[in-house]
Design a protein around this motif. Sequence first.
Motif, mmCIF file in Angstrom:
data_model
loop_
_atom_site.group_PDB
_atom_site.id
_atom_site.type_symbol
_atom_site.label_atom_id
_atom_site.label_comp_id
_atom_site.label_asym_id
_atom_site.label_seq_id
_atom_site.Cartn_x
_atom_site.Cartn_y
_atom_site.Cartn_z
ATOM 1 N N ASN A 124 -5.550 3.386 -5.857
ATOM 2 C CA ASN A 124 -4.582 2.828 -6.706
ATOM 3 C C ASN A 124 -3.243 3.387 -6.172
ATOM 4 O OD1 ASN A 124 -6.166 1.061 -8.101
ATOM 5 N ND2 ASN A 124 -6.370 2.717 -9.673
ATOM 6 N N ILE A 125 -2.244 2.490 -5.377
ATOM 7 C CA ILE A 125 -1.126 2.951 -4.722
ATOM 8 C C ILE A 125 0.042 2.449 -5.579
ATOM 9 C CG2 ILE A 125 0.015 3.018 -2.837
ATOM 10 C CD1 ILE A 125 -2.563 2.606 -1.457
ATOM 11 N N ALA A 126 1.065 3.318 -5.827
ATOM 12 C CA ALA A 126 2.362 2.822 -6.474
ATOM 13 C C ALA A 126 3.434 3.264 -5.662
ATOM 14 C CB ALA A 126 2.390 3.561 -7.780
ATOM 15 N N VAL A 127 4.354 2.324 -5.619
ATOM 16 C CA VAL A 127 5.626 2.612 -5.168
ATOM 17 C C VAL A 127 6.914 2.268 -5.560
ATOM 18 C CG1 VAL A 127 7.071 2.299 -2.671
ATOM 19 C CG2 VAL A 127 4.725 2.811 -2.509
ATOM 20 N N SER A 128 7.863 3.122 -5.796
ATOM 21 C CA SER A 128 9.085 2.651 -6.836
ATOM 22 C C SER A 128 10.297 2.796 -6.045
ATOM 23 C CB SER A 128 8.905 3.353 -8.125
ATOM 24 O OG SER A 128 7.551 3.134 -8.690
ATOM 25 N N LEU A 129 11.139 2.181 -6.599
ATOM 26 C CA LEU A 129 12.557 2.505 -6.151
ATOM 27 C C LEU A 129 13.504 2.237 -7.196
ATOM 28 C CD1 LEU A 129 12.892 -0.594 -3.447
ATOM 29 C CD2 LEU A 129 12.563 1.910 -2.887
ATOM 30 N N VAL A 148 9.786 5.932 -3.599
ATOM 31 C CA VAL A 148 9.261 7.184 -4.420
ATOM 32 C C VAL A 148 7.686 6.747 -4.646
ATOM 33 C CG1 VAL A 148 9.255 8.453 -6.552
ATOM 34 C CG2 VAL A 148 11.284 7.502 -5.427
ATOM 35 N N ALA A 149 6.661 7.749 -4.352
ATOM 36 C CA ALA A 149 5.562 7.376 -4.387
ATOM 37 C C ALA A 149 5.029 7.880 -5.791
ATOM 38 C CB ALA A 149 4.650 8.367 -3.297
#
Length: 185
Positions: A124-129, A148-149
């Motif tokens: 499960n991969i999450a990337v945020s700004l 941001v990971a």
Amino acid sequence: MERLKTVGLYFVAGLACLGIIIMYGVAKAHTENFNYVFFGIGSSLVVPGLIALYLEFNKAKRTETSGRANLAHFKTNSIRIPVDLSQCTVTANTWTQVREEKTNKEILFNELIGDSFENRETDNIAVSLVKYTTTVQGQRRTFTSAPVAKDKTTLLMLLEMQKETNIYIDRDGKYYYFDLEFLEK
């Protein structure tokens, strides 16, 4: 170019290993006269390997140090804008990545017993700004952080705990740095 450099580094490392083997063989040979010629050949093969290793490690240190120095220089010579992190918006993307990491025997066995889903690993991969909108030098601007990971909930919690940070803008207003270094701690 990078591939050629890697091949060259492995070649020099191989020569260094050959030199070590030659030096070891000369040192362990039980002869009356110590053979300085072969020992010199072995040591001359080891020296380029040591020099290559030194240069490679030194370059990595220099690159990291110069990056930090450039960032510190940018921070001191730019306009600092305080950011209230509770006023920031966070956008996030999450997805699941499926990859196979089993050996052929495990895959075959799982197929035979009817459990083919066991062959796949999921990430499960999450990337945020993080985005912040403010007025700078009379203009309304939106600043976006580097990716941001972290997932959105975790990132919002960390931003709420930190309360404030800074955005650094160069004098021309062209480049900026959204300071989220506290997330790396």
